[in-house]
Design a protein around this motif. Structure first.
Motif, short mmCIF file in Angstrom:
data_model
loop_
_atom_site.label_atom_id
_atom_site.label_comp_id
_atom_site.label_asym_id
_atom_site.label_seq_id
_atom_site.Cartn_x
_atom_site.Cartn_y
_atom_site.Cartn_z
N ARG A 258 0.82 -1.20 0.00
CA ARG A 258 0.00 0.00 0.00
C ARG A 258 0.86 1.25 0.00
N VAL A 259 0.31 2.27 -0.61
CA VAL A 259 0.98 3.57 -0.60
C VAL A 259 0.10 4.54 0.19
N ILE A 260 0.72 5.13 1.19
CA ILE A 260 -0.05 6.00 2.07
C ILE A 260 0.54 7.41 2.05
N PHE A 261 -0.31 8.36 1.73
CA PHE A 261 0.15 9.75 1.73
C PHE A 261 0.08 10.29 3.15
N LEU A 262 1.22 10.65 3.68
CA LEU A 262 1.25 11.14 5.04
C LEU A 262 0.99 12.65 5.04
N LEU A 263 -0.11 13.02 5.67
CA LEU A 263 -0.51 14.42 5.63
C LEU A 263 0.07 15.24 6.77
N ASP A 264 0.49 16.44 6.41
CA ASP A 264 0.84 17.43 7.43
C ASP A 264 -0.44 18.23 7.67
N ILE A 265 -1.18 17.82 8.66
CA ILE A 265 -2.52 18.41 8.84
C ILE A 265 -2.44 19.92 9.05
N GLY A 266 -1.33 20.39 9.58
CA GLY A 266 -1.19 21.82 9.79
C GLY A 266 -1.11 22.59 8.49
N ARG A 267 -0.81 21.87 7.40
CA ARG A 267 -0.68 22.57 6.13
C ARG A 267 -1.78 22.27 5.15
N VAL A 268 -2.71 21.45 5.52
CA VAL A 268 -3.79 21.14 4.59
C VAL A 268 -4.58 22.40 4.28
N LEU A 269 -4.75 23.20 5.31
CA LEU A 269 -5.38 24.50 5.08
C LEU A 269 -4.28 25.54 4.94
N THR A 270 -4.46 26.47 4.05
CA THR A 270 -3.45 27.53 3.93
C THR A 270 -3.56 28.44 5.14
N GLU A 271 -2.54 29.23 5.36
CA GLU A 271 -2.54 30.14 6.50
C GLU A 271 -3.77 31.00 6.51
N ASP A 272 -4.08 31.54 5.37
CA ASP A 272 -5.24 32.42 5.26
C ASP A 272 -6.53 31.67 5.60
N GLU A 273 -6.62 30.46 5.08
CA GLU A 273 -7.82 29.69 5.33
C GLU A 273 -7.95 29.37 6.81
N LYS A 274 -6.84 29.08 7.42
CA LYS A 274 -6.89 28.77 8.85
C LYS A 274 -7.30 30.00 9.65
N ASP A 275 -6.75 31.13 9.24
CA ASP A 275 -7.07 32.35 9.96
C ASP A 275 -8.54 32.70 9.87
N ARG A 276 -9.06 32.56 8.73
CA ARG A 276 -10.40 33.09 8.55
C ARG A 276 -11.44 32.07 8.15
N MET A 277 -10.99 30.95 7.69
CA MET A 277 -11.97 29.94 7.31
C MET A 277 -13.05 30.51 6.41
N VAL A 278 -12.66 31.50 5.62
CA VAL A 278 -13.67 32.09 4.73
C VAL A 278 -13.26 31.87 3.30
N ARG A 279 -14.25 32.00 2.44
CA ARG A 279 -13.89 31.99 1.04
C ARG A 279 -13.87 33.43 0.59
N GLN A 280 -13.30 33.67 -0.53
CA GLN A 280 -13.28 35.04 -1.05
C GLN A 280 -14.70 35.45 -1.37
N PRO A 281 -15.08 36.65 -0.99
CA PRO A 281 -16.46 37.07 -1.27
C PRO A 281 -16.69 37.10 -2.78
N ARG A 282 -17.83 36.55 -3.17
CA ARG A 282 -18.09 36.51 -4.60
C ARG A 282 -18.52 37.89 -5.08
#
Lengths: 682, 181
Positions: free
Chosen positions: B151-175
């Protein structure tokens, strides 16, 4: 280096001293207003005395010396030996300020008051003590304190009577210094001496002033007294009966006076209380979840249900206790304001009386700190822009002294804090003019009176031509608004031109719990803070008007209220939403503006525990927080201010169009949902 | 086993130390792909529960849930990795992870198709993340590739799955050009 024990002593001293100095301010203010109230002065003297002792023990002799001088000066004021002038009180207040700032610097690691400033202050206080020429010589003497009252009562109970003996010496005679002591000795021989003027400690003054008074309790009658005291140097000798005021001997610990709290209390780390309240919050959530589940499972087993009802009641009571532990009376803020007004008003040559109502009303501790800024600003506004100078007031036929009233009262689960003055009132024309000048409002816009008033909350708006040190920069009201919003509160502003202005801050008693109206849109639930709800309406089709097919209006009695479909705003799946013509409209109010939210149904009214959503919120958000509902799921609490703001431009358009478009009146079909909101303050 | 080796990784990650990456991983499935999360960052596993949607947030934020009195966000990892969305089954699990972000602890739930097992991966079985060349998928969030049997397992760095901005605000860009009702 200080040892552990010394550190503890120091921190104990600092903790207590802060309270004492705060109390001093308000006690001094009270003393200034009624210098002849024995109870008031008693509290003041006690506080000064205690502070002096603690400061001395904690190793701050200069602080102790200053408070000793203050004590002496207060005593002199009390006995009428020094006239209560503004100068004297200014000096006392300045002394308190110096004590406070010294305390602050000690807190930061500094030391006692420096010797020079301490001696200078002591010197000036002493000077005030001996300086004045009390020609009236204490016209309101005798003023009996607790001790004197007890003495007086004692002597009368033993069969004596109270007399005031007044001695006037021949003005040409040269009296020896000891004449005061001699007289005193003679009086003591006749009975018990309750109090004298000049006081015993200043008996030398008898020789200078050539007059002497004494309140005595004695079994002798006036003639006998006169005979015993007669002397060739005496010009006039009078003995009059004295009737003591029927006053309670001891003011009880719960007497209504501003003082250091005399209830039994202990000091607890705030962290411990916060942790406890947090745990109680979770207990409440789980209790209702378990209770809900069990009730359905258990069916009609009344015993189990009975137990759960009990459990529920106990949990809610516990929650109440927990919340109240964190509450403190608003008295602290209010009294700080009194002091502030006194300082500023004298500075500006205005005479202002501060009236406090309901200062024992309690509010969550964390809110108290956040509220001081807004309240401070509003009070400053009243002093600066609100109350007119004395001359002007007289010309207008108003009382020379202006009044600022600070009030606090609970209304249901809210607390309403009021700041009102009887001054100018807000000049609508000026506000409108400034707003137009600043570009917030276009010339063609038509605003209602309330809306014009609420323009003052825009940042950058000020009608003061000159920016004074205190206010006029136009930033303050905006800060007031945002602070109140962050506390999930509401501002109600009213003003009568020429009569005065009143600002009411409606706030939830605690930030942890909110009274919310749970509404349904499709299959999603949202919580609307009941604090902002004005009414609930089930409108008929003929009350609804649309503008260009996009914007909707609701006519309620004579008002046109913009309508928002909550479901679409919150992006609930269209298919799940009820037909818009069958929904219910919740009318909310924010800064004088009304808005109708169309929802499918109102589920219930409940208290919910507010939980932070952390970083998760949309953009634009419309959600101010989360709550755990009774079924354990998360409910989203709507942010009233952001919903209302999204309407800003829309409204102007609506108003312009609506002023020519709607027709004659029809009836409303209104469904008042019982108990949805607390009565709005008038 | 002989851990001394002459193997030189072609591209050394600044913090890609194979020995350091070795350890226990919580493995799970998204479609047919396998991923792993550092076990120390996994707080608990909970069965799928009702998730409250929060409007106007990123598509990959399913919503929030009540975790013993605390409200935490739930990330739809399939969405985040741009995979086709799938109906939840009774295998669907929320893995609650906790990691540090700007000095604070961030707790969030990750929605996954199926949880497999806790796997101990030795240093030898770890390879550096693949480099697909410039301009392609950013593989910052992959700590490395783990191998277990075939098996091949992708080891995730959970701290980086979200970008810094996403982590800070958890928002999407306003449409842009969104109109209110």
């Amino acid at each position: 280096m200080t040892t552990n024990g010394e550190m503890r002593l120091l921190s104990a001293f600092l903790n207590e001293a802060v309270d004492q100095l705060d109390a001093l301010d308000s006690q001094l203010l009270a003393f200034e207003e009624t210098p002849f109230d024995a109870v008031v002065v008693g509290h003041l003297q006690r506080t000064l005395h205690t502070f002096k002792g603690s400061a001395g023990t904690a190793g701050f002799p200069h602080l102790a010396n200053v408070s000793h001088e203050m004590e002496d000066l207060v005593q002199a004021l009390r006995t009428g030996f020094v006239e209560p002038t503004t100068e004297v009180f200014d000096a006392l207040f300045a002394a308190v300020d110096l004590l406070k700032s010294t305390l602050e610097s000690i807190h930061k690691g500094g030391g006692d008051l420096e010797r020079e400033p301490a001696e200078a202050l002591v010197g000036s206080l002493k000077g005030l003590c001996g300086k004045s020429e009390p020609t009236a010589f204490g016209s309101d003497w005798p003023r009996l304190g607790e001790y004197e009252q007890i003495k007086a009562a004692h002597s009368t109970s033993r069969g004596g009577s109270l007399f005031i003996v007044e001695v006037k010496f021949k003005p040409e005679t040269d009296l020896p210094e000891e004449i005061g002591i001699d007289l005193l000795r003679q009086c003591y021989a006749l009975g018990s001496v309750i109090t004298t003027l000049p006081p015993e400690s200043q008996h030398e003054e008898v020789a200078h002033k050539k007059t002497f008074k004494a309140l005595m309790g004695t079994e002798l009658d006036p003639d006998e007294i006169t005979k015993k005291l007669a002397h060739e140097t005496i010009e006039g000798l009078g003995v009059t009966a004295y009737v003591m005021d029927p006053r309670p001997k001891k003011p009880g610990p719960d007497s209504r006076s501003s003082s250091v709290c005399t209830k039994d209390s202990i000091r607890v780390d705030l962290e411990k209380i916060d942790r406890m309240v947090e745990l109680i919050g979770e207990l409440v959530i789980f209790e209702s979840m378990v209770s809900g589940l069990t009730k359905t499972a258990v069916g009609s087993n009344s015993r189990v249900r009975g137990y759960f009802d009990q459990l529920n009641k106990i949990t809610r009571d516990l929650q109440d206790v927990g919340i109240r532990m964190r509450m403190v009376p608003v008295r602290g803020i209010f009294q700080r304001m009194s002091r502030l007004v006194r300082d500023i008003a004298t500075h500006m040559g205005k005479r202002i009386h501060v009236r406090l109502q309901g200062e024992e009303t309690e509010i969550d501790r964390s809110m108290v700190e956040k509220l001081s800024e807004p309240i401070l600003h509003l009070v400053r506004n009243s002093v600066d822009h609100g109350i007119e100078p004395e001359e002007e007031r007289k010309r207008k036929g108003k009382s020379a002294v202006g009044t600022i009233t600070l009030s606090a009262q609970t209304q249901g689960s809210n607390i309403v804090i009021g700041i009102a003055d009887d001054g100018y009132g807000i000049d609508r024309k000026k506000v409108l003019h400034q707003a137009k000048k600043a570009g917030f409002v276009s010339d063609s816009t038509h605003l209602t009176d309330t809306e014009i008033l609420h323009l003052v909350f825009h940042s950058g708006l000020t009608t003061k031509e000159k920016v004074s040190e205190l206010s006029g920069r136009g930033i303050g009201m905006d800060v007031v608004r945002s602070t109140i919003e962050s506390l999930r509160g509401r501002i109600i502003l009213r003003s009568d031109p020429g009569q005065g202005t009143s600002v009411k801050l409606v706030l939830p008693i605690t930030l942890a719990i909110i009274n919310g109206m749970l509404v349904l849109c499709g299959d999603e639930r949202f919580i609307i803070p009941t604090l902002s709800v004005v009414e609930v309406v089930r409108p008929c089709q003929d009350q609804r008007f649309s503008l260009r097919g996009k914007l909707e209006l609701l006519r309620i009695r004579e008002e046109l209220v913009p309508l928002l479909h909550l479901g679409s705003m919150m992006e609930v799946e269209e298919s799940r939403l009820l037909d818009p013509s069958r929904g219910i409209v919740i009318v909310i109010e924010h800064l004088g503006r009304k808005l109708g939210l169309l929802v499918d149904d109102v589920i219930s009214q409940q208290q919910v525990v507010i939980k932070s959503l952390g970083h998760v919120k949309g953009d634009p958000s419309f959600v101010s927080g989360g709550a755990i509902l009774a079924d354990g799921k998360v409910g989203l609490i709507l942010s009233i201010d952001s919903l209302c703001e999204s309407l800003l431009d829309l409204e102007t358009q609506i108003r312009q169009a609506a002023s020519c478009s709607y027709g004659s009146g029809r009836n409303t079909e209104k469904e008042d949902i019982h108990g949805y909101g607390d009565e709005l303050p008038a | 086993m002989d851990t001394e080796t002459n193997y030189q990784p072609e591209e050394a990650r600044p913090d890609g130390d194979r020995a350091r990456l070795a350890g226990k991983y919580m493995t799970f499935k998204l479609d047919s792909e396998e991923y792993g999360l550092e076990i120390l960052k996994v707080r608990e596993l909970i069965g799928l529960m009702d998730i409250t949607r929060v409007p106007r947030t990123h598509d990959f934020i399913r919503g929030v849930i009540n975790l013993r009195g605390k409200i935490i966000p739930v990330i739809d990892l399939r969405r985040k990795f741009d995979m086709a969305p799938m109906q939840s089954t009774d295998q669907t699990v929320i893995i609650v992870v906790q990691y540090a972000h700007r000095g604070k602890d961030l707790t969030m739930g990750i929605l996954v198709d199926e949880v497999l097992e806790v796997l101990s991966i030795p240093p030898d079985n770890i390879e550096p993340p693949p480099d697909f060349g410039i301009g392609s998928v950013d593989t910052d969030f992959i700590l490395g590739i783990g191998k277990a049997e075939r098996r091949v397992i992708f080891l995730l760095d959970i701290g980086r799955v979200l970008t810094e901005d996403e982590k800070d605000r958890m928002v999407r860009q306003p449409r842009i050009a969104e109109t209110e009702g």
